[in-house]
Design a protein around this motif. Structure first.
Motif, PDB file in Angstrom:
ATOM      1  N   ARG A   1       0.843  -1.198   0.000  1.00  0.00           N
ATOM      2  CA  ARG A   1       0.000   0.000   0.000  1.00  0.00           C
ATOM      3  C   ARG A   1       0.880   1.251   0.000  1.00  0.00           C
ATOM      4  O   ARG A   1       1.854   1.333   0.739  1.00  0.00           O
ATOM      5  CB  ARG A   1      -0.888  -0.023   1.242  1.00  0.00           C
ATOM      6  N   GLN A   2       0.521   2.231  -0.829  1.00  0.00           N
ATOM      7  CA  GLN A   2       1.273   3.482  -0.867  1.00  0.00           C
ATOM      8  C   GLN A   2       0.902   4.345   0.327  1.00  0.00           C
ATOM      9  O   GLN A   2      -0.235   4.335   0.793  1.00  0.00           O
ATOM     10  CB  GLN A   2       0.985   4.252  -2.152  1.00  0.00           C
TER      11      GLN A   2
ATOM     12  N   THR B   1      -0.117   7.712   1.605  1.00  0.00           N
ATOM     13  CA  THR B   1      -0.802   8.819   0.919  1.00  0.00           C
ATOM     14  C   THR B   1      -1.250   9.891   1.901  1.00  0.00           C
ATOM     15  O   THR B   1      -2.331  10.454   1.754  1.00  0.00           O
ATOM     16  CB  THR B   1      -2.019   8.290   0.147  1.00  0.00           C
TER      17      THR B   1
ATOM     18  N   HIS C   1       1.936  11.233  -1.997  1.00  0.00           N
ATOM     19  CA  HIS C   1       0.558  10.931  -2.393  1.00  0.00           C
ATOM     20  C   HIS C   1       0.579   9.847  -3.461  1.00  0.00           C
ATOM     21  O   HIS C   1       1.618   9.531  -4.030  1.00  0.00           O
ATOM     22  CB  HIS C   1      -0.154  12.186  -2.910  1.00  0.00           C
ATOM     23  N   SER C   2      -0.572   9.275  -3.739  1.00  0.00           N
ATOM     24  CA  SER C   2      -0.666   8.217  -4.741  1.00  0.00           C
ATOM     25  C   SER C   2      -0.501   8.805  -6.143  1.00  0.00           C
ATOM     26  O   SER C   2      -1.008   9.885  -6.430  1.00  0.00           O
ATOM     27  CB  SER C   2      -2.010   7.514  -4.634  1.00  0.00           C
TER      28      SER C   2
ATOM     29  N   GLU D   1      -0.965   6.527  -8.783  1.00  0.00           N
ATOM     30  CA  GLU D   1      -1.535   5.457  -9.605  1.00  0.00           C
ATOM     31  C   GLU D   1      -2.431   6.055 -10.689  1.00  0.00           C
ATOM     32  O   GLU D   1      -3.291   6.888 -10.421  1.00  0.00           O
ATOM     33  CB  GLU D   1      -2.354   4.509  -8.733  1.00  0.00           C
TER      34      GLU D   1
ATOM     35  N   THR E   1       5.958   3.360   0.266  1.00  0.00           N
ATOM     36  CA  THR E   1       5.008   2.290   0.562  1.00  0.00           C
ATOM     37  C   THR E   1       5.245   1.770   1.976  1.00  0.00           C
ATOM     38  O   THR E   1       6.203   2.161   2.643  1.00  0.00           O
ATOM     39  CB  THR E   1       5.149   1.107  -0.418  1.00  0.00           C
TER      40      THR E   1
END
Length: 157
Positions: A46-47, A49, A67-68, A70, A129
């Protein structure tokens, strides 16, 4: 001719033995499976964020991405990062502006736009992460090396 081949072989045996001994002490970064066996990749972690800026460990360290990212497009037609971090968007986005060095070429000349060598942001800036480190981190911050011992301990609390 035979003597030179024999001398090379005699000299090579201890080198191969030393290499084998040193290789046993090297940390394994791939896990318990032999490198010749195909294994599935572990799941992505999991990032983080939380949008909190992380203290840099040394001068000129590229900041990490808090922050993410993706789904961000960074290709020849678009750079999603610049929709917040470009100078003209920082007031509305409240994101930090990219460094002026990102608008300079290798010779230090200021360009009219983002330098091509700085276009792919994730070449230097990376998201964080929750993954555990592959090897133990023994890094000591530069300030901790120069501060008296009591101050460094108070700062860590």
């Amino acid at each position: 001719m035979r003597r030179s081949v024999f001398a090379v072989l005699v000299a090579a045996v201890p080198l191969f033995a030393a290499g084998a001994i040193l290789a046993q002490d090297a940390p394994r970064l791939r896990g318990p499976e032999p490198f010749t066996r195909e294994t599935p990749a572990p799941p992505m972690q999991r990032q983080i964020t939380d949008d909190v800026r992380v203290t840099r460990n040394y001068p000129d360290q590229p900041p990490v991405i808090p922050h993410s990212i993706e789904g961000y497009a960074v290709d020849l037609n678009a750079n999603k990062c610049m929709s917040c971090h470009a100078r003209k968007f920082t007031e509305q986005s409240q994101a930090p502006m990219i460094s002026v060095t990102h608008y300079q070429d290798r010779a230090g000349n200021t360009l009219g736009g983002l330098a091509p060598r700085r276009y792919v942001c994730v070449a230097c800036h990376v998201p964080q992460t929750t993954a555990r480190p592959l090897v133990e981190n023994v890094f000591t911050d530069m300030d901790a090396l120069t501060e008296p011992e009591g101050q460094a301990q108070r700062r860590q609390r």
